[in-house]
Design an enzyme around this catalytic site. Structure first.
Site, mmCIF file in Angstrom:
data_model
loop_
_atom_site.group_PDB
_atom_site.id
_atom_site.type_symbol
_atom_site.label_atom_id
_atom_site.label_comp_id
_atom_site.label_asym_id
_atom_site.label_seq_id
_atom_site.Cartn_x
_atom_site.Cartn_y
_atom_site.Cartn_z
ATOM 1 N N SER A 1 -8.144 25.817 -14.642
ATOM 2 C CA SER A 1 -8.654 27.141 -14.803
ATOM 3 C C SER A 1 -7.641 28.078 -14.614
ATOM 4 C CB SER A 1 -10.089 27.235 -13.896
ATOM 5 O OG SER A 1 -9.717 27.189 -12.565
ATOM 6 N N ASP B 1 -14.484 33.889 -3.977
ATOM 7 C CA ASP B 1 -13.498 33.316 -4.833
ATOM 8 C C ASP B 1 -12.063 33.814 -4.696
ATOM 9 O OD1 ASP B 1 -11.843 32.045 -6.786
ATOM 10 O OD2 ASP B 1 -13.056 32.627 -8.499
ATOM 11 N N HIS C 1 -9.036 32.501 -7.977
ATOM 12 C CA HIS C 1 -8.895 32.926 -9.063
ATOM 13 C C HIS C 1 -8.439 34.493 -9.200
ATOM 14 C CE1 HIS C 1 -11.363 29.283 -10.089
ATOM 15 N NE2 HIS C 1 -10.647 29.132 -11.109
#
Length: 388
Positions: free
Chosen positions: A121, A354, A357
């Site tokens: 990702s 998170d 990311h």
């Protein structure tokens, strides 16, 4: 008396001469800088990953509102983040100059070609970033489309945007481990729910094998929470390796990737790069993101504290042992100092924090600026020197 008046008049003029000279030099320097070409590549011996973050009011390079392609999870300001300071930092190498990202020139470099990002990702975030950066040079946005009319989501195994005016395709291929993940073999212990075949490259390799630029990344999933803790174990040949350490498995996977590149990729046609690991800023003892309000200069000065460096050393050893020319895009240390730019709690709904990311626009744009500089410096490769 006349002589005295004469000297009195000249004295201020003499004092002004050094200032006038400095002004002329400064004016000439600024004019010279403005005349420099946009795509002067850094010298090969320059380490563009060593430097510092400089606040730049002209940043970001694009706005998320102008790039509808960015998936909602990375649109931090749209998701409630109140500040934009994290978008205002420009990377400045300490040893040399790198060119500012020039979207039109990048499209020209890639005209008629494919650039493919292969990885997890984080690779998808870099891919989205590049698409948005390139879009700034396209007046007719309808001339850019996803080739299968798909929406960007984390579950899509393949996504690609085509820039029709330049015949450029920018692709993302999901492959978190780069090697093949399969169901467990017969008679495996019950705790084994899946295996990673460390000696077999990802089956989707046939889709990206002949791209003109390949940008790989892998590392974010090489941790216990993505392997043993979810029943994913390592498999080599016909043997299940239940006790194999993560570092050894990572090296085995990279060796498989390296053998594939050495044997099947024509590096006279295809430029191959492997991006180093991106850091997470999860504070395990406190179970929270270790956020700071701006770049942390002390982490640039003491990079040895970065956990991902162990896997990076394996990556460098594998690449150094290859027969083909492969570049490493080093982004770990410069990204480690940017805990301010993670998604954090600014994502839709109420997901967990998170700390891995990145917001877009943000740090992945810098990865692509380094990618741009690297392609420009690759003077022996037709991707970097084409004038078509």
């Amino acid at each position: 008396m006349g002589s005295s008046n004469k000297h009195g008049i000249l004295r201020p003029l003499l004092l002004l001469l050094p200032l006038l000279a400095c002004a002329l030099v400064l004016s000439y320097t600024q004019e010279w800088q403005q005349q420099q070409p946009l795509d002067v590549a850094p010298p090969p011996q320059c380490d563009i990953s060593a430097g510092s973050w400089v606040y730049d009011r002209s940043y970001p390079l694009y706005r998320a509102s102008d790039c509808p392609l960015v998936e909602q999870g990375f649109r931090c300001q749209d998701n409630g983040r109140p500040d934009s300071s994290y978008t205002k930092w420009r990377w400045k190498p300490s040893q040399c100059h790198i060119p500012s990202f020039h979207a039109a020139r990048m499209l020209q470099l890639l005209r008629g070609r494919r650039i493919a990002f292969v990885g997890d990702s984080m690779g998808r975030t870099q891919w989205e970033s590049l698409v948005c950066m390139l879009l700034t040079a396209v007046a007719d946005k309808s001339s850019v489309w996803e080739v299968n009319n798909r929406t960007i989501t984390k579950r899509e195994p393949y996504l690609a945007f085509h820039f029709a005016m330049h015949k450029v395709t920018v692709e993302y291929h999901r492959s978190p481990f780069l090697v093949q993940e399969s169901p467990p073999p017969k008679h495996a212990p019950r705790r084994v729910r899946s295996i990673l075949r460390l000696d077999q490259l990802e089956a989707s390799r046939t889709r990206w094998a002949d791209a003109d630029v390949l940008v790989f990344n892998s590392g974010h999933w090489w941790n216990p929470s993505k392997t043993r803790q979810v029943g994913c174990y390592f498999y080599v040949g016909n043997t299940l390796r239940l006790g194999m350490k993560l570092e050894a498995a990572y090296q085995a996977a990279l060796n498989t990737w390296a053998r594939w590149v050495d044997s099947l990729v024509d590096t006279n046609k295809t430029r191959v790069l492997f991006r180093s690991l991106e850091p997470s800023h999860w504070d395990w003892p406190r179970k929270r993101c270790s956020f700071q309000r701006q770049p942390n200069a002390s982490s640039l000065a003491a990079p040895s504290s970065i956990p991902q460096l162990a896997l990076n050393r394996i990556l460098h050893r594998v690449v150094q042992g290859m027969n083909k020319s492969v570049g490493v895009l080093n982004i770990t240390t410069l990204s480690h100092s940017r805990s301010d730019a993670h998604v954090g709690r600014w994502s839709p709904g109420q997901p967990p924090l998170d700390c891995s990311h990145w917001c877009l626009p943000g740090v992945p744009d810098t990865w692509n600026q380094l990618l741009y500089a690297t392609l420009l410096s690759n003077k022996n490769n037709r991707v970097a020197t084409s004038s078509n």
